[in-house]
Design a protein around this motif. Structure first.
Motif, PDB file in Angstrom:
ATOM      1  N   GLU B  98      41.281  36.089  42.161  1.00  0.00           N
ATOM      2  CA  GLU B  98      40.986  36.778  40.899  1.00  0.00           C
ATOM      3  C   GLU B  98      41.231  35.870  39.704  1.00  0.00           C
ATOM      4  O   GLU B  98      40.513  35.931  38.701  1.00  0.00           O
ATOM      5  CB  GLU B  98      41.831  38.055  40.781  1.00  0.00           C
ATOM      6  N   ASN B  99      42.245  35.007  39.821  1.00  0.00           N
ATOM      7  CA  ASN B  99      42.460  34.006  38.783  1.00  0.00           C
ATOM      8  C   ASN B  99      41.219  33.141  38.612  1.00  0.00           C
ATOM      9  O   ASN B  99      40.769  32.887  37.490  1.00  0.00           O
ATOM     10  CB  ASN B  99      43.647  33.110  39.154  1.00  0.00           C
ATOM     11  N   MET B 100      40.683  32.715  39.736  1.00  0.00           N
ATOM     12  CA  MET B 100      39.486  31.863  39.676  1.00  0.00           C
ATOM     13  C   MET B 100      38.305  32.640  39.101  1.00  0.00           C
ATOM     14  O   MET B 100      37.512  32.098  38.324  1.00  0.00           O
ATOM     15  CB  MET B 100      39.128  31.341  41.072  1.00  0.00           C
ATOM     16  N   MET B 101      38.180  33.913  39.484  1.00  0.00           N
ATOM     17  CA  MET B 101      37.073  34.718  38.976  1.00  0.00           C
ATOM     18  C   MET B 101      37.211  34.936  37.462  1.00  0.00           C
ATOM     19  O   MET B 101      36.222  35.015  36.741  1.00  0.00           O
ATOM     20  CB  MET B 101      36.993  36.050  39.721  1.00  0.00           C
ATOM     21  N   THR B 102      38.471  35.022  36.995  1.00  0.00           N
ATOM     22  CA  THR B 102      38.688  35.147  35.555  1.00  0.00           C
ATOM     23  C   THR B 102      38.208  33.885  34.835  1.00  0.00           C
ATOM     24  O   THR B 102      37.739  33.952  33.698  1.00  0.00           O
ATOM     25  CB  THR B 102      40.177  35.395  35.253  1.00  0.00           C
ATOM     26  N   GLY B 103      38.306  32.752  35.524  1.00  0.00           N
ATOM     27  CA  GLY B 103      37.786  31.512  34.963  1.00  0.00           C
ATOM     28  C   GLY B 103      36.273  31.557  34.750  1.00  0.00           C
ATOM     29  O   GLY B 103      35.720  30.768  34.000  1.00  0.00           O
ATOM     30  N   LEU B 104      35.624  32.500  35.421  1.00  0.00           N
ATOM     31  CA  LEU B 104      34.174  32.656  35.265  1.00  0.00           C
ATOM     32  C   LEU B 104      33.830  33.763  34.276  1.00  0.00           C
ATOM     33  O   LEU B 104      32.708  34.265  34.260  1.00  0.00           O
ATOM     34  CB  LEU B 104      33.535  32.954  36.630  1.00  0.00           C
ATOM     35  N   HIS B 105      34.815  34.151  33.464  1.00  0.00           N
ATOM     36  CA  HIS B 105      34.583  35.238  32.520  1.00  0.00           C
ATOM     37  C   HIS B 105      33.318  35.022  31.703  1.00  0.00           C
ATOM     38  O   HIS B 105      32.500  35.922  31.528  1.00  0.00           O
ATOM     39  CB  HIS B 105      35.790  35.373  31.588  1.00  0.00           C
ATOM     40  N   ALA B 133      34.008  31.380  43.187  1.00  0.00           N
ATOM     41  CA  ALA B 133      35.459  31.189  43.160  1.00  0.00           C
ATOM     42  C   ALA B 133      35.949  30.630  44.484  1.00  0.00           C
ATOM     43  O   ALA B 133      36.804  29.737  44.529  1.00  0.00           O
ATOM     44  CB  ALA B 133      36.152  32.516  42.846  1.00  0.00           C
ATOM     45  N   GLU B 134      35.374  31.127  45.584  1.00  0.00           N
ATOM     46  CA  GLU B 134      35.776  30.613  46.897  1.00  0.00           C
ATOM     47  C   GLU B 134      35.370  29.149  47.046  1.00  0.00           C
ATOM     48  O   GLU B 134      36.140  28.335  47.564  1.00  0.00           O
ATOM     49  CB  GLU B 134      35.143  31.474  48.002  1.00  0.00           C
ATOM     50  N   ALA B 135      34.178  28.818  46.560  1.00  0.00           N
ATOM     51  CA  ALA B 135      33.732  27.425  46.651  1.00  0.00           C
ATOM     52  C   ALA B 135      34.652  26.515  45.835  1.00  0.00           C
ATOM     53  O   ALA B 135      34.997  25.412  46.264  1.00  0.00           O
ATOM     54  CB  ALA B 135      32.298  27.307  46.160  1.00  0.00           C
ATOM     55  N   ALA B 136      35.085  27.022  44.656  1.00  0.00           N
ATOM     56  CA  ALA B 136      35.954  26.208  43.807  1.00  0.00           C
ATOM     57  C   ALA B 136      37.328  26.024  44.452  1.00  0.00           C
ATOM     58  O   ALA B 136      37.962  24.977  44.294  1.00  0.00           O
ATOM     59  CB  ALA B 136      36.096  26.860  42.433  1.00  0.00           C
ATOM     60  N   LEU B 137      37.784  27.029  45.195  1.00  0.00           N
ATOM     61  CA  LEU B 137      39.057  26.875  45.915  1.00  0.00           C
ATOM     62  C   LEU B 137      38.881  25.897  47.071  1.00  0.00           C
ATOM     63  O   LEU B 137      39.790  25.124  47.387  1.00  0.00           O
ATOM     64  CB  LEU B 137      39.551  28.228  46.434  1.00  0.00           C
ATOM     65  N   ASP B 138      37.718  25.914  47.689  1.00  0.00           N
ATOM     66  CA  ASP B 138      37.425  24.933  48.738  1.00  0.00           C
ATOM     67  C   ASP B 138      37.511  23.513  48.201  1.00  0.00           C
ATOM     68  O   ASP B 138      37.990  22.618  48.877  1.00  0.00           O
ATOM     69  CB  ASP B 138      36.009  25.173  49.292  1.00  0.00           C
ATOM     70  N   VAL B 140      39.434  22.219  46.106  1.00  0.00           N
ATOM     71  CA  VAL B 140      40.807  21.699  46.096  1.00  0.00           C
ATOM     72  C   VAL B 140      41.534  22.002  47.402  1.00  0.00           C
ATOM     73  O   VAL B 140      42.738  21.768  47.517  1.00  0.00           O
ATOM     74  CB  VAL B 140      41.618  22.244  44.891  1.00  0.00           C
ATOM     75  N   GLY B 141      40.828  22.558  48.386  1.00  0.00           N
ATOM     76  CA  GLY B 141      41.438  22.819  49.683  1.00  0.00           C
ATOM     77  C   GLY B 141      42.408  23.993  49.694  1.00  0.00           C
ATOM     78  O   GLY B 141      43.349  24.023  50.476  1.00  0.00           O
ATOM     79  N   PHE B 142      42.200  24.973  48.802  1.00  0.00           N
ATOM     80  CA  PHE B 142      43.146  26.088  48.667  1.00  0.00           C
ATOM     81  C   PHE B 142      42.545  27.438  49.043  1.00  0.00           C
ATOM     82  O   PHE B 142      43.076  28.473  48.675  1.00  0.00           O
ATOM     83  CB  PHE B 142      43.661  26.171  47.221  1.00  0.00           C
ATOM     84  N   ARG B 143      41.442  27.416  49.781  1.00  0.00           N
ATOM     85  CA  ARG B 143      40.767  28.659  50.126  1.00  0.00           C
ATOM     86  C   ARG B 143      41.717  29.656  50.805  1.00  0.00           C
ATOM     87  O   ARG B 143      41.646  30.864  50.567  1.00  0.00           O
ATOM     88  CB  ARG B 143      39.591  28.328  51.046  1.00  0.00           C
ATOM     89  N   HIS B 144      42.623  29.138  51.635  1.00  0.00           N
ATOM     90  CA  HIS B 144      43.532  30.021  52.387  1.00  0.00           C
ATOM     91  C   HIS B 144      44.555  30.714  51.484  1.00  0.00           C
ATOM     92  O   HIS B 144      45.265  31.599  51.932  1.00  0.00           O
ATOM     93  CB  HIS B 144      44.244  29.222  53.477  1.00  0.00           C
ATOM     94  N   PHE B 145      44.644  30.292  50.222  1.00  0.00           N
ATOM     95  CA  PHE B 145      45.564  30.965  49.286  1.00  0.00           C
ATOM     96  C   PHE B 145      44.873  32.078  48.504  1.00  0.00           C
ATOM     97  O   PHE B 145      45.500  32.723  47.659  1.00  0.00           O
ATOM     98  CB  PHE B 145      46.127  29.974  48.268  1.00  0.00           C
ATOM     99  N   ALA B 146      43.593  32.319  48.782  1.00  0.00           N
ATOM    100  CA  ALA B 146      42.786  33.190  47.925  1.00  0.00           C
ATOM    101  C   ALA B 146      43.435  34.540  47.633  1.00  0.00           C
ATOM    102  O   ALA B 146      43.393  35.014  46.497  1.00  0.00           O
ATOM    103  CB  ALA B 146      41.404  33.394  48.542  1.00  0.00           C
ATOM    104  N   ASP B 147      44.058  35.140  48.637  1.00  0.00           N
ATOM    105  CA  ASP B 147      44.567  36.505  48.441  1.00  0.00           C
ATOM    106  C   ASP B 147      46.050  36.565  48.099  1.00  0.00           C
ATOM    107  O   ASP B 147      46.645  37.645  48.055  1.00  0.00           O
ATOM    108  CB  ASP B 147      44.274  37.351  49.687  1.00  0.00           C
ATOM    109  N   ARG B 148      46.660  35.404  47.866  1.00  0.00           N
ATOM    110  CA  ARG B 148      48.073  35.411  47.441  1.00  0.00           C
ATOM    111  C   ARG B 148      48.165  35.738  45.952  1.00  0.00           C
ATOM    112  O   ARG B 148      47.282  35.371  45.187  1.00  0.00           O
ATOM    113  CB  ARG B 148      48.683  34.014  47.637  1.00  0.00           C
ATOM    114  N   PRO B 149      49.266  36.392  45.551  1.00  0.00           N
ATOM    115  CA  PRO B 149      49.470  36.569  44.105  1.00  0.00           C
ATOM    116  C   PRO B 149      49.632  35.213  43.436  1.00  0.00           C
ATOM    117  O   PRO B 149      50.146  34.270  44.065  1.00  0.00           O
ATOM    118  CB  PRO B 149      50.782  37.348  44.020  1.00  0.00           C
ATOM    119  N   GLY B 150      49.203  35.126  42.173  1.00  0.00           N
ATOM    120  CA  GLY B 150      49.258  33.861  41.456  1.00  0.00           C
ATOM    121  C   GLY B 150      50.632  33.218  41.473  1.00  0.00           C
ATOM    122  O   GLY B 150      50.757  32.003  41.604  1.00  0.00           O
TER     123      GLY B 150
END
Lengths: 337, 257
Positions: B98-105, B133-138, B140-150
């Motif tokens: 959701e943090n990443m999606m907010t970056g796409l505001h 957002a998932e691609a952007a996490l990919d 930096v290699g952080f896709r597996h953190f997607a559902d963790r709280p910030g």
């Protein structure tokens, strides 16, 4: 079982139950259930502002009153029919709420609280003293509301309207907070500076948060006047504000489900201790304090952990959730080649 | 030469104290520019003025040929300027995704009523944001953190996600305020690699304040040195390192005597 007890299903079950109350219960219980519906609207609206958008405002009781007075005075002075007075009251409160967004642009925290509190006290003073318009401290009774041609008495008609308004506004808030609007609110709450750097226009979203919560409180107020058949200033004082805050905080800041639960608990508690009216302020002050100290994230947080609830944008990790320790997967990936 | 970011004769003073005095910097597209200087040199003020969070008393700033001085930070962000902060600014109330999606505001448009009624356009847009957002996490290699709280991530991890969030909307220029602060040595090496990949794979221009001199020397094409609000050097890392004025600013006058 966990799936069955999901927030969505529980809200649905609660509203089905509330829908049958007028058919089964006596007048007193219909009135109490109606209060539950109104406090749900009030708590959800206030939560949008303080729980999601992070604006510590103290004008919700005043907005509630502005809605009640707006609708009631339009009926009493101009003979406006209730179907038109109700949305007008809500819109008047929405506009007043939006005006509160202006100081919120410059002020935050305790200073915003003080300014909104001053506004609330001023509103209360106008209600009590502008006799020619507001009928003064004694209040007034808006004209009877006629639900014809529907075969409804005023209490049952008001109950139906309140049920529809609560269901609609809760659904509206639930969806809006699960979208980019909700994310913009939470971003503003969690870090104004970072939110701005991501292109979130603070003026726009603060104004939206104040407008929405004003509209919710105003709707509840316009309904309240019809439910009670009376509008007077003493119902919109600081104690009323404490009640709204208590519902939001007990239920859970930043959770729609929490506000629904908080409203139910609040109204039931109010009825239980009604006989000891003098102690009410102390009781609710104490309750609020206890929650802030011991369960700051509200009842909904307990349910989240016990029942695995997963409401969007309600993930604020508490001190119990520690950061995963190093080593963690590499921060960067090797380029593909 | 057309600079993508041009700071011209910018001065800022707070209560009579000059935080910046006549600073001019031109940044070329694709450059990595490091900004260094002792504490109180005006580095963060410079970034704040560029992104609209502080207003200059004098001077002008151009982003990709458009004057941006005097605009709101959110408007400047909309014109293609990203920014990260010294202290981590991930939103703790949201998941990493959701943090990443907010970056796409700014890349999304669903209004209040479209959102509340969940129109098909709104749902399509949300799906698009999620995929991006998932691609952007990919990246930096952080896709597996997607559902963790910030705030369930470590400080260093939050820093990387914050950088990814600043990049997600494909800005032209990203300002980084001490990206390496508080990171372990291994993490700094990873950051070095990430910054190079950002430039190489995304073509985004980077301007960064950094105190970890090894990182800034290794990764920057050019280094600007500020001291007491003035620019005292501007050049390639080697020339800046050997500049007597810079040595004096960092170590005092007697150091090169």
């Amino acid at each position: 079982m966990r799936r069955l007890l999901s927030p969505r299903n529980l809200i649905f079950a609660l509203f089905v139950t509330l829908a049958v109350v007028p058919f089964l219960a006596n007048k007193y219980y219909v009135f109490i259930a109606n209060l539950v519906l109104l406090y749900m609207i009030l708590a959800v609206g206030l939560n949008l502002l303080i729980g999601y958008a992070g604006q510590l405002a103290f004008a919700n009781a005043a907005m509630f009153g502005i809605g009640a007075y707006g609708a009631g005075l339009l009926q009493a002075h101009f003979g406006v029919p209730y179907w038109l007075a109700l949305p007008s009251g809500a819109l008047i409160a929405m506009v007043s709420g939006t005006v509160m967004a202006l100081p919120a642009l410059r002020l935050s925290g305790i200073y915003l609280a003080l300014v909104t509190l001053a506004f609330a006290q001023f509103t209360l003073w106008v209600m009590s003293h502008w006799d020619t318009v507001t009928f003064g401290a004694g209040g007034f009774s808006p004209p009877r509301i006629d639900f014809g041609p529907l075969p409804l008495t005023q209490p049952n008609g008001m109950y139906l309207l309140s049920w529809l308004a609560a269901a609609g506004l809760i659904w509206f808030a639930w969806n809006a907070m699960g979208s980019r609007i909700g994310r913009a609110f939470v971003a503003m709450r969690d870090g104004e500076i970072a939110a701005q750097a991501l292109g979130i226009d603070l003026l726009r979203y603060k104004a939206l948060a104040f407008a929405l919560s004003g509209f919710y409180a105003g709707t509840a107020g316009a309904l309240y006047g019809g439910v009670l058949g009376f509008v007077g200033p003493e119902g919109f004082d600081l104690l009323q504000m404490v009640l709204h805050k208590a519902a939001v905080v007990m239920g859970g800041l930043g959770s729609i489900m929490g506000s629904i639960i908080g409203a139910v608990i609040l109204v039931v508690l109010l009825e239980v201790i009604r006989e000891f009216k003098a102690t009410m302020e102390i009781a609710f002050g104490g309750l609020l304090l206890a929650f802030v100290l011991f369960q700051p994230r509200g009842i909904v947080d307990l349910l989240r952990r016990k029942l695995g609830w997963d409401e969007r944008l309600h993930y604020k990790a508490g001190p119990d959730q520690t950061a995963p320790s190093e080593p963690t997967p590499a921060a960067t990936r090797k380029p593909a080649e | 030469m057309s600079a993508i970011l041009s700071v011209q004769d910018v001065s800022v003073s707070f209560g009579g104290v000059d935080a910046l005095a006549d600073v001019s910097i031109d940044v070329e597209p694709g450059e990595i520019v490091g900004i260094i200087g002792p504490n109180g040199a005006g580095k963060t003020t410079l970034l704040n003025v560029i992104c609209g969070m502080a207003q200059p008393n004098k001077g002008a700033i151009w982003l990709n040929g458009t004057l941006i001085t005097g605009r709101k930070p959110s408007a400047v962000a909309g014109m293609g300027l990203g920014r990260t902060f010294q202290s981590s600014q991930l939103f703790p109330g949201m998941t990493v995704l959701e943090n990443m999606m907010t970056g796409l505001h700014l890349a999304s448009h669903a209004g209040l009523f479209q959102s509340a009624f969940r129109t098909s356009a709104m749902r399509r847009e949300e799906a698009r944001l999620r995929a991006k957002a998932e691609a952007a996490l990919d990246f930096v290699g952080f896709r597996h953190f997607a559902d963790r709280p910030g705030n369930a991530l470590s400080f260093g991890q939050q820093r990387i996600v914050e950088i990814a969030r600043a990049l997600i909307n494909e800005p032209k220029v990203v300002l980084l305020d001490e990206p390496a602060v508080g990171l372990s040595i291994n993490r700094v090496a990873e950051l070095d690699e990430l910054l190079r990949r950002i430039r190489k794979e995304k073509g985004i221009t980077l301007v960064m304040i950094e105190h970890v001199i090894r990182l800034v020397m290794a990764v920057s094409d050019r280094i600007v040195v500020l001291n007491s609000g003035r620019k005292i050097a501007d050049g390639n890392p080697v020339s800046v390192r050997d500049d007597p004025l810079v040595i004096e600013a960092y170590l005092g006058a007697q150091a090169h005597a």
